[in-house]
Design an enzyme around this catalytic site. Structure first.
Site, PDB file in Angstrom:
ATOM      1  N   GLY A  38      25.377  34.748  40.185  1.00  0.00           N
ATOM      2  CA  GLY A  38      24.788  36.064  40.482  1.00  0.00           C
ATOM      3  C   GLY A  38      24.110  36.627  39.242  1.00  0.00           C
ATOM      4  O   GLY A  38      24.683  36.581  38.152  1.00  0.00           O
ATOM      5  N   ARG A  45      23.005  29.534  42.852  1.00  0.00           N
ATOM      6  CA  ARG A  45      24.290  28.830  42.813  1.00  0.00           C
ATOM      7  C   ARG A  45      23.982  27.425  43.333  1.00  0.00           C
ATOM      8  O   ARG A  45      23.679  27.260  44.513  1.00  0.00           O
ATOM      9  CB  ARG A  45      25.314  29.521  43.703  1.00  0.00           C
ATOM     10  CG  ARG A  45      25.501  31.008  43.357  1.00  0.00           C
ATOM     11  CD  ARG A  45      26.577  31.641  44.210  1.00  0.00           C
ATOM     12  NE  ARG A  45      26.432  33.077  44.308  1.00  0.00           N
ATOM     13  CZ  ARG A  45      26.887  33.953  43.409  1.00  0.00           C
ATOM     14  NH1 ARG A  45      27.516  33.539  42.338  1.00  0.00           N
ATOM     15  NH2 ARG A  45      26.722  35.250  43.584  1.00  0.00           N
ATOM     16  N   ASP A  64      32.206  31.992  36.052  1.00  0.00           N
ATOM     17  CA  ASP A  64      33.072  30.807  35.912  1.00  0.00           C
ATOM     18  C   ASP A  64      32.436  29.532  36.473  1.00  0.00           C
ATOM     19  O   ASP A  64      32.626  28.451  35.915  1.00  0.00           O
ATOM     20  CB  ASP A  64      34.469  31.061  36.496  1.00  0.00           C
ATOM     21  CG  ASP A  64      34.435  31.550  37.928  1.00  0.00           C
ATOM     22  OD1 ASP A  64      33.321  31.769  38.456  1.00  0.00           O
ATOM     23  OD2 ASP A  64      35.512  31.689  38.532  1.00  0.00           O
ATOM     24  N   THR A  93      28.074  38.459  34.230  1.00  0.00           N
ATOM     25  CA  THR A  93      28.361  38.807  35.631  1.00  0.00           C
ATOM     26  C   THR A  93      28.749  40.284  35.698  1.00  0.00           C
ATOM     27  O   THR A  93      29.462  40.770  34.819  1.00  0.00           O
ATOM     28  CB  THR A  93      29.492  37.947  36.237  1.00  0.00           C
ATOM     29  OG1 THR A  93      29.973  38.597  37.432  1.00  0.00           O
ATOM     30  CG2 THR A  93      30.687  37.755  35.318  1.00  0.00           C
ATOM     31  N   ASP A 106      30.841  41.490  37.555  1.00  0.00           N
ATOM     32  CA  ASP A 106      32.215  41.645  38.048  1.00  0.00           C
ATOM     33  C   ASP A 106      33.269  41.894  36.944  1.00  0.00           C
ATOM     34  O   ASP A 106      34.360  42.358  37.249  1.00  0.00           O
ATOM     35  CB  ASP A 106      32.641  40.392  38.831  1.00  0.00           C
ATOM     36  CG  ASP A 106      31.755  40.148  40.039  1.00  0.00           C
ATOM     37  OD1 ASP A 106      31.098  41.105  40.488  1.00  0.00           O
ATOM     38  OD2 ASP A 106      31.721  39.008  40.526  1.00  0.00           O
ATOM     39  N   ASP A 153      35.084  39.710  35.547  1.00  0.00           N
ATOM     40  CA  ASP A 153      36.240  38.996  36.100  1.00  0.00           C
ATOM     41  C   ASP A 153      36.543  37.687  35.373  1.00  0.00           C
ATOM     42  O   ASP A 153      37.177  36.796  35.938  1.00  0.00           O
ATOM     43  CB  ASP A 153      36.007  38.710  37.596  1.00  0.00           C
ATOM     44  CG  ASP A 153      34.826  37.772  37.820  1.00  0.00           C
ATOM     45  OD1 ASP A 153      34.010  37.599  36.900  1.00  0.00           O
ATOM     46  OD2 ASP A 153      34.730  37.203  38.921  1.00  0.00           O
ATOM     47  N   ARG A 180      33.601  40.797  43.964  1.00  0.00           N
ATOM     48  CA  ARG A 180      34.256  39.591  44.513  1.00  0.00           C
ATOM     49  C   ARG A 180      35.750  39.852  44.656  1.00  0.00           C
ATOM     50  O   ARG A 180      36.126  40.808  45.323  1.00  0.00           O
ATOM     51  CB  ARG A 180      33.994  38.387  43.603  1.00  0.00           C
ATOM     52  CG  ARG A 180      34.085  37.056  44.336  1.00  0.00           C
ATOM     53  CD  ARG A 180      33.802  35.906  43.390  1.00  0.00           C
ATOM     54  NE  ARG A 180      32.413  35.847  42.990  1.00  0.00           N
ATOM     55  CZ  ARG A 180      31.461  35.263  43.701  1.00  0.00           C
ATOM     56  NH1 ARG A 180      31.749  34.698  44.826  1.00  0.00           N
ATOM     57  NH2 ARG A 180      30.221  35.233  43.267  1.00  0.00           N
TER      58      ARG A 180
END
Ligand code: F6P
Length: 358
Positions: free
Chosen positions: A14, A75, A106, A128, A130, A132, A174
């Site tokens: 993303g 992706r 990741d 990202t 996120d 995360d 996510r």
């Protein structure tokens, strides 16, 4: 100092605001060190399809303030196959690409490890929205996404106040509640609903009802997209209906979705992308690879990608059999310490939202 002829840059997964700042800095720093630079278009699929462009200092002019990624992103599933990987390696050899800097999450780092293992030293930059990636305190794009989200939440606050309504807002992330948590605290929401902590629905509904009875007009609830009902539905929309039925407060639902992935990168993201980008090139020139550049307690540090990927699964309870076999007792203890740190961060902010929303 290792002498590279040429390095490639790619962005994958993303997109995130600040990716362009990372591309710019990696390119300019490498060129300044006398290393040629090429851009790989469309993430790992650009390596498979041999879609490579030369990069000069001027190619990356005027992109530091732009959202998205000038190298485009996707992706790429073919890259995970042996055939796809071989095509990627052939492209690197044909273009004399000696090393790669890959910006993404990741999935991007798994690809980076595959490339390093096949003789193309690769370094990852965390990009990202996120936030995360367990190994790093911060990922490029997170601050911009939250700023975009909060501007829209502020708009909803105005109209909620006018109409005495509640607005349930679903934000991306996510399986990670970081965006929801940060924006809930900073927007004065009555609750954050995140995948990491069980949500007390009854308590929140009772609180909204009581506050409304006592004269509070506007309510905001921020829900992370990763929260699902038992039958797998996204929870935000379901919660909005329940709040309206059970409190009598008219309630609307808004899904911000990809909007928060676009737009200008904030100072935080441009700055972090720039500092991390320089660090990545320095690592490569020192002959190091298979690293992800992290921010840890305010310092920029390079962390082994394999360690980062497994530490991520450790924290997210996604370990697979054999995952820890290659790690020493000290490394596993460090993963546990890191997981505790992440859990504590989430719990602390969650508590703050609860304490300031009465
Ligand atoms: O990882 C970034 C992210 O925007 C997540 O927050 C979201 O779940 C996902 O990507 C959406 O993916 P796509 O752009 O493929 O719809």
């Amino acid at each position: 100092m290792k002498k590279f002829r040429k390095i490639g840059i790619l962005t994958s997964g993303g997109d995130a605001p600040g990716m362009n700042a990372a591309i710019r800095t990696v390119a300019r720093k490498a060129l300044d060190e006398g290393v040629e630079v090429v851009g790989i278009i469309g993430g790992y699929s650009g390596l498979i399809k041999d879609h490579i462009i030369p990069i000069t200092p001027r190619t990356v002019s005027n992109i530091i303030s732009r959202g998205g990624t000038m190298l485009y992103s996707n992706r790429c599933t073919e890259f995970k196959t042996e055939q796809g990987m071989q095509k990627a390696i052939d492209t690197c050899r044909r273009h004399e690409i000696d090393a790669i800097v890959a910006v993404g999450g990741d999935g991007t780092f798994r690809g980076a490890t595959d490339l390093t293992n096949r003789g193309i030293p690769t370094i990852g930059l965390p990009g990202t929205i996120d936030n995360d990636i367990t190994a790093t305190d911060y990922t490029i794009g997170f601050d911009s996404a939250m700023n975009t989200a909060i501007q829209m939440i502020d708009c909803l606050r105005d109209t909620c106040e006018s109409h005495a309504r509640c607005n349930v807002v679903e934000v991306m992330g996510r399986d990670c509640g970081a965006i929801a948590l940060g924006t809930a605290l900073a927007s004065g929401a009555v609750a954050a609903v995140i995948p990491e902590i069980p949500f007390d629905e009854a308590e929140t509904i009772t609180r909204i009802r009581t506050l409304a009875e006592n004269g509070k007009r506007g309510f905001l609830v921020i829900v992370s997209e990763g929260v699902r009902t038992e039958d797998g539905k996204k929870y935000g929309e379901v919660l909005a209906k329940k709040i309206e039925t059970e409190t009598g407060v008219e309630t609307r639902f808004a899904r911000f979705a990809h909007v928060v992935r676009g737009g200008k990168p904030s100072l935080r993201d441009r700055y972090t992308a720039s500092v991390m980008g320089v660090h990545a090139v320095e690592m490569l020139l020192q002959g190091k690879s298979n690293l992800v550049i992290c921010e840890i307690d305010g310092r920029i540090e390079a962390v082994d990608i394999n360690y980062a990927l497994i530490a991520d699964r450790y924290y997210k309870n996604k370990l697979m059999p054999g995952d820890l076999d290659a790690f020493s007792a000290e490394q596993i203890a460090a993963m546990e310490k890191l997981a505790q740190k992440r859990r504590k961060e989430v719990e602390t902010i969650y508590r703050m939202v609860a304490q300031t929303s009465k």
